[in-house]
Design an enzyme around this catalytic site. Structure first.
Site, PDB file in Angstrom:
ATOM      1  N   GLU A   1       0.879  29.212  43.117  1.00  0.00           N
ATOM      2  CA  GLU A   1       2.088  29.795  42.510  1.00  0.00           C
ATOM      3  C   GLU A   1       2.863  28.636  41.904  1.00  0.00           C
ATOM      4  O   GLU A   1       3.490  27.852  42.624  1.00  0.00           O
ATOM      5  CB  GLU A   1       2.935  30.503  43.588  1.00  0.00           C
ATOM      6  CG  GLU A   1       2.198  31.571  44.375  1.00  0.00           C
ATOM      7  CD  GLU A   1       1.818  32.785  43.542  1.00  0.00           C
ATOM      8  OE1 GLU A   1       2.512  33.073  42.547  1.00  0.00           O
ATOM      9  OE2 GLU A   1       0.811  33.433  43.868  1.00  0.00           O
TER      10      GLU A   1
ATOM     11  N   CYS B   1      11.581  29.048  39.860  1.00  0.00           N
ATOM     12  CA  CYS B   1      10.424  29.019  38.966  1.00  0.00           C
ATOM     13  C   CYS B   1      10.552  30.046  37.842  1.00  0.00           C
ATOM     14  O   CYS B   1       9.857  29.940  36.841  1.00  0.00           O
ATOM     15  CB  CYS B   1       9.151  29.248  39.766  1.00  0.00           C
ATOM     16  SG  CYS B   1       9.287  30.639  40.870  1.00  0.00           S
TER      17      CYS B   1
HETATM   18  P1  NAP Z   1       5.965  19.898  44.257  1.00  0.00           P
HETATM   19  O1  NAP Z   1       6.500  18.539  44.018  1.00  0.00           O
HETATM   20  O2  NAP Z   1       4.738  20.308  43.535  1.00  0.00           O
HETATM   21  O3  NAP Z   1       5.734  20.004  45.844  1.00  0.00           O
HETATM   22  C1  NAP Z   1       5.313  21.193  46.440  1.00  0.00           C
HETATM   23  C2  NAP Z   1       4.636  20.872  47.768  1.00  0.00           C
HETATM   24  O4  NAP Z   1       3.430  20.153  47.516  1.00  0.00           O
HETATM   25  C3  NAP Z   1       5.481  19.980  48.679  1.00  0.00           C
HETATM   26  O5  NAP Z   1       5.268  20.339  50.020  1.00  0.00           O
HETATM   27  C4  NAP Z   1       4.886  18.608  48.405  1.00  0.00           C
HETATM   28  O6  NAP Z   1       5.117  17.673  49.442  1.00  0.00           O
HETATM   29  C5  NAP Z   1       3.423  18.971  48.307  1.00  0.00           C
HETATM   30  N1  NAP Z   1       2.590  17.967  47.648  1.00  0.00           N
HETATM   31  C6  NAP Z   1       2.943  16.988  46.774  1.00  0.00           C
HETATM   32  N2  NAP Z   1       1.847  16.284  46.406  1.00  0.00           N
HETATM   33  C7  NAP Z   1       0.782  16.816  47.060  1.00  0.00           C
HETATM   34  C8  NAP Z   1      -0.616  16.539  47.096  1.00  0.00           C
HETATM   35  N3  NAP Z   1      -1.145  15.557  46.376  1.00  0.00           N
HETATM   36  N4  NAP Z   1      -1.407  17.300  47.892  1.00  0.00           N
HETATM   37  C9  NAP Z   1      -0.895  18.309  48.621  1.00  0.00           C
HETATM   38  N5  NAP Z   1       0.426  18.615  48.626  1.00  0.00           N
HETATM   39  C10 NAP Z   1       1.251  17.897  47.852  1.00  0.00           C
HETATM   40  O7  NAP Z   1       7.059  21.027  43.961  1.00  0.00           O
HETATM   41  P2  NAP Z   1       8.608  21.038  44.339  1.00  0.00           P
HETATM   42  O8  NAP Z   1       9.322  20.035  43.506  1.00  0.00           O
HETATM   43  O9  NAP Z   1       8.781  21.019  45.807  1.00  0.00           O
HETATM   44  O10 NAP Z   1       8.997  22.533  43.855  1.00  0.00           O
HETATM   45  C11 NAP Z   1       9.268  22.835  42.541  1.00  0.00           C
HETATM   46  C12 NAP Z   1       8.089  23.438  41.817  1.00  0.00           C
HETATM   47  O11 NAP Z   1       7.637  24.598  42.507  1.00  0.00           O
HETATM   48  C13 NAP Z   1       8.457  23.911  40.437  1.00  0.00           C
HETATM   49  O12 NAP Z   1       7.445  23.565  39.540  1.00  0.00           O
HETATM   50  C14 NAP Z   1       8.560  25.414  40.591  1.00  0.00           C
HETATM   51  O13 NAP Z   1       8.380  26.144  39.415  1.00  0.00           O
HETATM   52  C15 NAP Z   1       7.491  25.672  41.578  1.00  0.00           C
HETATM   53  N6  NAP Z   1       7.702  26.969  42.233  1.00  0.00           N
HETATM   54  C16 NAP Z   1       6.881  28.019  41.917  1.00  0.00           C
HETATM   55  C17 NAP Z   1       7.102  29.273  42.484  1.00  0.00           C
HETATM   56  C18 NAP Z   1       6.198  30.446  42.211  1.00  0.00           C
HETATM   57  O14 NAP Z   1       6.180  31.371  43.015  1.00  0.00           O
HETATM   58  N7  NAP Z   1       5.459  30.461  41.117  1.00  0.00           N
HETATM   59  C19 NAP Z   1       8.158  29.450  43.361  1.00  0.00           C
HETATM   60  C20 NAP Z   1       8.981  28.358  43.650  1.00  0.00           C
HETATM   61  C21 NAP Z   1       8.734  27.116  43.080  1.00  0.00           C
HETATM   62  P3  NAP Z   1       6.319  16.602  49.310  1.00  0.00           P
HETATM   63  O15 NAP Z   1       7.585  17.382  49.312  1.00  0.00           O
HETATM   64  O16 NAP Z   1       6.130  15.761  50.516  1.00  0.00           O
HETATM   65  O17 NAP Z   1       6.092  15.858  48.021  1.00  0.00           O
END
Ligand code: NAP
Length: 474
Positions: A249, A283
């Protein structure tokens, strides 16, 4: 001395060897010390989930629903504490935090209800020439261990979208929440513990996703990865995950078309809500608005008026609409993207004060700019105009993303045309793309992801359809 938190593994709260300081995004004060998992801890969490599979598989639908009903009840009792956590670890303003907890409760309720509806089907084997006197039926079985990796922006409700369907289907979980939002995950685990979940069914680990993610994504015991977060991380996880099932997602730069309306002020007010809710860090935040040329003046006037009513400040304040972005670095990134747009295209805003970006309205910004083609994740919106509906649809579709879109029109044929031609997971007619309730199918196309959430749909992703075939020939 700051409180030191613990991992939750096999029903025990376990200390770490190494910790990081968790800071509140708005005040920058340290609000806790969070353990960082090493490879051994990740393995222990996976092993614990794996050895609990049998216990979870043996629970009846009634028992799984009862656990989730208890979760609902305890969440209601702890509502204020949960709101406080969102304000402290997430800078989510009180109003938005309250909405998130109310939705979280509803999400778990949908999961409790869904647990009782999970059923296979009779397969008409005898429809085949070679199928006479045979009975076939399917049973929906849990997959086993699911790794759930979640983002910072809805740390209670998006965790609920993973744990709710996983427990409803009898799976076990290793949860890794965003590093900025561990406290909401800890509260969630405590609530499940009190609700009577078998030990080891949910295991909670912390640490930088960049460092520890691979130990989850590459482990062969894990049968599915359910991830919500950015496209970059989603693509990396998919590349590492081998033959596991995967649900991604991801982000978007959601758009709305304003074609015709009987009440332009109401539409502008609703678009302001969609653009600036939780400071644009959702998002499906409204990032691009395409307004029919003839409506432009009136729409922008009304949009500006509504934007000027927003309260910027402390997330604790019950009137606050806009507060700090999750980090100052993110605020600086948003500021720099706005800075690349010509000054005359900035109608309102653009300023940054530490981690806070003032609500910003941009006009006539083409798709080459980052504020248009990338996901801003801040309180920034672009208002562009168009002449024909075909042109507007092309503009909306000119994006790498496709999560949801909104269309305002009073004409049924135009509504259906937009539904047919816009390339997204969901089209909201006479509403903004930011509309979501937690039982509807939700998920994107293009770079916005793979797979659907919304409890019933996540349940479908989290089960294995197993066939039983009886040969009744004598
Ligand atoms: P993110 O930086 O992609 O992080 C999401 C999760 O992934 C965090 O737990 C992060 O850990 C972890 N992560 C980072 N690098 C990783 C890796 N190499 N392997 C496995 N896990 C890893 O996203 P965010 O900044 O927290 O959230 C914002 C994003 O989420 C936006 O792009 C938003 O659009 C999207 N989002 C989508 C939806 C949907 O339903 N489509 C809903 C809400 C948000 P760390 O925090 O430790 O880096």
């Amino acid at each position: 001395m700051n409180k030191r938190y613990k991992f939750f593994i096999n029903g025990d709260w376990v200390q770490g060897d190494d910790y990081y300081e968790l800071k509140s995004p708005h005040t920058n004060e340290v609000i806790g010390e969070i353990p960082k998992a090493n490879q051994e801890i990740v393995k222990k969490a996976i092993d614990s989930a794996n050895k609990t599979n049998k216990t979870m598989k043996n629970l009846s639908a009634f028992e799984r629903a009862e656990i989730l009903n208890n979760v609902v009840k305890i969440f209601k009792e702890k509502k204020n504490q949960c709101i406080d956590i969102l304000i402290r670890e997430n800078a989510k303003p009180f109003k938005a935090a309250t909405q998130e907890i109310e939705r979280t409760i509803e999400t778990y309720q949908f999961a409790a209800d869904e647990a009782k509806k999970i059923a296979g089907e009779i397969v008409p084997i005898d429809a085949a020439k070679n199928g006479k006197n045979r009975l076939g039926y399917t049973k929906l079985e849990p997959l086993g261990v699911i790794a759930a990796i979640t983002p910072f922006n809805f740390p209670f409700n998006l965790v609920a979208h993973k744990l709710g369907p996983a427990i409803a289907t009898g799976n076990t979980v290793v949860l890794k929440p965003a590093s900025q939002t561990p406290l909401s995950a800890i509260m969630t685990a405590e609530i499940f513990e009190k609700a009577g979940l078998p030990k080891g069914a949910i295991n909670l680990i912390f640490g930088s996703g960049k460092d520890i993610g691979k130990w989850l994504t590459k482990d062969e015991v894990i049968k599915m990865i359910t991830f919500t977060g950015s496209v970059e991380v989603g693509e990396k996880i998919k590349g590492e995950s081998g033959l596991k099932k995967i649900a991604l997602e991801l982000g978007s730069n959601a758009a709305v078309i304003v074609e015709d309306t009987e009440n332009i002020n109401a539409v502008a007010k609703r678009c302001v809500e969609g653009s600036y809710g939780y400071s644009g860090q959702t998002c499906i935040s409204v990032q691009r608005i395409y307004v029919k040329k003839a409506l432009e003046k009136e729409f922008i006037k009304s949009f500006k008026e509504e934007t000027s009513k927003l309260n910027i400040g402390d997330p604790n304040n019950k009137e606050t609409d806009i507060s700090s972005l999750i980090t100052e670095q993110d605020a600086k990134r948003v500021e720099s993207w706005i800075g690349k747009v010509n000054k005359e295209n900035i109608i309102v805003g653009g300023e940054r004060n530490k981690s806070v970006i003032n609500p910003t309205i941009l006009k006539n910004v083409s798709n080459e700019f980052e504020v248009s083609c990338k996901e801003v994740f801040g309180p920034v919106v672009i208002i562009n105009t168009y002449e024909t509906l075909n042109e507007a649809i092309d503009l909306v579709n000119d994006s790498n993303y496709g999560l949801q879109a909104g269309v305002y029109t009073q004409k049924i044929d135009k509504a259906f045309k937009c539904f047919d031609e816009i390339e997204v997971g969901g089209v909201m007619i006479n509403d903004i793309p930011s509309y979501r309730v937690d039982q509807m199918p939700y998920g994107g196309v293009k770079k916005s992801g793979v797979g659907k959430e919304g409890i019933k749909y996540a349940v479908e992703e989290m089960v294995e359809k197993k066939l039983c075939l009886l040969n009744l020939n004598k």
